[in-house]
Design an enzyme around this catalytic site. Structure first.
Site, PDB file in Angstrom:
ATOM      1  N   ALA A  24      44.366  35.916  49.638  1.00  0.00           N
ATOM      2  CA  ALA A  24      45.297  36.951  49.192  1.00  0.00           C
ATOM      3  C   ALA A  24      46.722  36.706  49.700  1.00  0.00           C
ATOM      4  O   ALA A  24      47.692  37.076  49.046  1.00  0.00           O
ATOM      5  CB  ALA A  24      44.808  38.335  49.629  1.00  0.00           C
ATOM      6  N   THR A  25      46.858  36.078  50.864  1.00  0.00           N
ATOM      7  CA  THR A  25      48.205  35.788  51.366  1.00  0.00           C
ATOM      8  C   THR A  25      48.948  34.897  50.378  1.00  0.00           C
ATOM      9  O   THR A  25      50.091  35.184  49.989  1.00  0.00           O
ATOM     10  CB  THR A  25      48.129  35.097  52.742  1.00  0.00           C
ATOM     11  OG1 THR A  25      47.443  35.971  53.649  1.00  0.00           O
ATOM     12  CG2 THR A  25      49.516  34.786  53.285  1.00  0.00           C
ATOM     13  N   ASN A  62      44.760  48.369  53.909  1.00  0.00           N
ATOM     14  CA  ASN A  62      43.815  47.720  54.821  1.00  0.00           C
ATOM     15  C   ASN A  62      43.718  48.411  56.176  1.00  0.00           C
ATOM     16  O   ASN A  62      42.726  48.238  56.881  1.00  0.00           O
ATOM     17  CB  ASN A  62      44.190  46.248  55.003  1.00  0.00           C
ATOM     18  CG  ASN A  62      45.633  46.070  55.424  1.00  0.00           C
ATOM     19  OD1 ASN A  62      46.547  46.434  54.691  1.00  0.00           O
ATOM     20  ND2 ASN A  62      45.841  45.547  56.600  1.00  0.00           N
ATOM     21  N   GLN A  84      41.473  44.557  49.387  1.00  0.00           N
ATOM     22  CA  GLN A  84      40.477  45.467  49.955  1.00  0.00           C
ATOM     23  C   GLN A  84      39.618  46.153  48.887  1.00  0.00           C
ATOM     24  O   GLN A  84      38.611  46.765  49.226  1.00  0.00           O
ATOM     25  CB  GLN A  84      41.167  46.550  50.804  1.00  0.00           C
ATOM     26  CG  GLN A  84      41.813  46.027  52.075  1.00  0.00           C
ATOM     27  CD  GLN A  84      40.799  45.595  53.139  1.00  0.00           C
ATOM     28  OE1 GLN A  84      39.641  46.005  53.131  1.00  0.00           O
ATOM     29  NE2 GLN A  84      41.241  44.755  54.055  1.00  0.00           N
ATOM     30  N   HIS A 138      36.831  36.490  51.032  1.00  0.00           N
ATOM     31  CA  HIS A 138      36.153  36.806  52.296  1.00  0.00           C
ATOM     32  C   HIS A 138      36.167  38.295  52.644  1.00  0.00           C
ATOM     33  O   HIS A 138      35.600  38.712  53.656  1.00  0.00           O
ATOM     34  CB  HIS A 138      36.720  35.981  53.458  1.00  0.00           C
ATOM     35  CG  HIS A 138      38.055  36.430  53.968  1.00  0.00           C
ATOM     36  ND1 HIS A 138      38.177  37.192  55.117  1.00  0.00           N
ATOM     37  CD2 HIS A 138      39.296  36.236  53.506  1.00  0.00           C
ATOM     38  CE1 HIS A 138      39.464  37.429  55.330  1.00  0.00           C
ATOM     39  NE2 HIS A 138      40.169  36.858  54.370  1.00  0.00           N
ATOM     40  N   THR A 195      43.727  19.880  43.927  1.00  0.00           N
ATOM     41  CA  THR A 195      42.316  19.768  43.573  1.00  0.00           C
ATOM     42  C   THR A 195      41.589  21.066  43.880  1.00  0.00           C
ATOM     43  O   THR A 195      41.744  21.628  44.972  1.00  0.00           O
ATOM     44  CB  THR A 195      41.666  18.610  44.354  1.00  0.00           C
ATOM     45  OG1 THR A 195      42.375  17.412  44.034  1.00  0.00           O
ATOM     46  CG2 THR A 195      40.198  18.446  43.997  1.00  0.00           C
ATOM     47  N   CYS A 230      45.786  41.386  61.888  1.00  0.00           N
ATOM     48  CA  CYS A 230      46.897  40.436  61.964  1.00  0.00           C
ATOM     49  C   CYS A 230      47.992  40.940  62.894  1.00  0.00           C
ATOM     50  O   CYS A 230      48.821  40.186  63.357  1.00  0.00           O
ATOM     51  CB  CYS A 230      47.462  40.199  60.576  1.00  0.00           C
ATOM     52  SG  CYS A 230      46.370  40.715  59.275  1.00  0.00           S
TER      53      CYS A 230
END
Ligand code: PLP
Length: 391
Positions: free
Chosen positions: A77-78, A157, A185, A207, A245, A330
């Site tokens: 997502a970043t 979040n 989220q 994730h 790739t 974070c």
């Protein structure tokens, strides 16, 4: 969690474990006996790799209610947030250089917006009300003739507050402004149907929804005018929008995670709701405790609470080995009170005592009961030793 019987993990907003079915899909794709070939290669082995990517693209598109060609694989997502915001700002810079977002956004949105501010773009930071919700009329008033992009997240979040992205997006559509949503989220947890929603760009990551780390996607609506300038350049994969790739095993894992999330969404939602209610029931009578964020707009996977007269860092330590978060994962290395909670008008004192509990598929009622117990014990103990507080 294994090997650590005392650990109770209630930090699923920071990351979820990969579902065993996801691991089963990914594992064979790594080795010499599996479909390891470069999916861009023209030979039969390449085609076999490509088939895994195509299946996964279909699975994610079904979950999001979009077309396959509207999805671009990223590292998470970043990266999706960066591609959406920088990419759209650059693509439309000739038309105007004004963007709109909120101080309650994830750092991936907030920091990149601050960077654009330094590079000659102007950013309006809209404040939510004291429950964390943005009133759509505030957005309406903030849009100017030179506004090109609005970025507002779906589920916060830290607090779990759900924004009304339908109403906010409708305003953007009407004014011909692109609308980006960080849905890290909410994807796979709340229903989304992008074909019928006024959303142009949407970020997601595997994730947070029982897929592997290091893979995400950006939805880029196929409607005219919705384009982003690529941030990286190379072999032209994914139509040049994000070359490199493709990470076939991770993509296949994300696809399987999307399939599972879609088929089990309702029961998972009900499960989260009952765990959240159980935790709140267990602690709500404590003196001076408050929920951070609107109860009527609450995502059931997150419960964020503050409590008076308790120091946050000591509280986190006292709760060990209960794994929960102060602020967002974070930010938790900095001692600053959460800027998200400050934007909700919380005092520094209350903001720094905030604890985010977050629930997942593996969460059991027993674990929630242990969390209740540990939280109550920790509060009692810290209040007992707090200087200057009457018994
Ligand atoms: C986790 C998260 C991100 C970052 O996702 P990564 O996959 O770690 O890059 C961005 N936005 C929100 C709202 C998140 O919860």
């Amino acid at each position: 969690m294994s090997n650590s019987t005392d650990i109770v993990y209630l930090d699923y907003a920071a990351s979820t474990p990969a579902d065993p079915r996801v691991v089963d899909v990914m594992t064979p794709l790594f080795g010499a006996d599996g479909d390891f070939a470069n999916p861009s290669s023209g030979h039969v082995a390449g085609r076999r790799s490509r088939a895994h990517v195509e299946r996964a693209t279909g699975q994610l598109a079904e979950l999001l209610g979009c077309r396959e060609e509207e999805l671009v694989w990223t590292s998470g997502a970043t990266e999706s947030d960066n591609l959406a915001i920088v990419g759209a700002a650059r693509y439309r810079a000739d038309r105007g250089r004004h963007l709109i977002t909120m101080p309650t956004e994830h750092k991936a949105v907030a920091d990149v917006s601050r960077l654009l501010e330094k590079k000659g773009f102007e950013v309006s930071w809209l404040r939510p009300d004291d429950t964390g919700v943005l009133d759509p009329t505030i957005l309406e008033a903030a849009i100017r003739p030179d506004t090109q992009l609005v970025s507002i997240m779906h589920v916060n979040n830290e607090t779990g507050v759900i924004q009304d992205i339908e109403a906010l997006g409708a305003i953007c559509r009407e004014r011909d402004v692109l609308f980006h949503v960080d849905a890290a989220q909410s994807v796979g947890k709340l229903p989304l149907d992008l074909a019928s929603m006024p959303v142009d760009l949407l970020s997601t990551t595997a994730h947070k929804v029982y897929g592997p780390k290091g893979i995400g996607a950006l939805y880029i609506s196929g409607r005219p005018g919705c384009r982003v300038e690529a941030l990286i350049h190379g072999g032209g994969q994914q139509g040049g929008r994000r070359p490199g790739t493709l990470a076939v095993p991770l993509i296949a894992g994300f696809g399987e995670a999307a399939r599972i999330a879609r088929s089990e969404m309702q029961e998972n939602h009900a499960h989260l709701r009952s765990q959240r209610e159980r935790l709140w029931r267990g602690i709500r009578d404590l003196e001076g405790i408050v929920q951070n964020g609107s109860e009527s707009h609450a995502f059931p996977g997150i419960l964020n609470v503050s409590i008076e007269d308790v120091e946050g860092e000591s509280l986190l330590l006292a709760l060990e080995p209960l794994c929960v978060a102060t602020g967002s994962a974070c930010n938790s290395k900095s001692q600053e009170p959460s800027s998200v909670l400050r934007a909700l008008g919380r005092s520094d004192m209350l903001a720094q005592s905030a604890i985010r509990f977050s629930f997942g598929r593996p969460t059991t009622p027993d674990e929630v009961d242990i969390a209740v117990e540990r939280y109550r014990t920790a509060i009692a103990r810290l209040r007992d030793i707090a200087p200057g507080r009457a018994a």
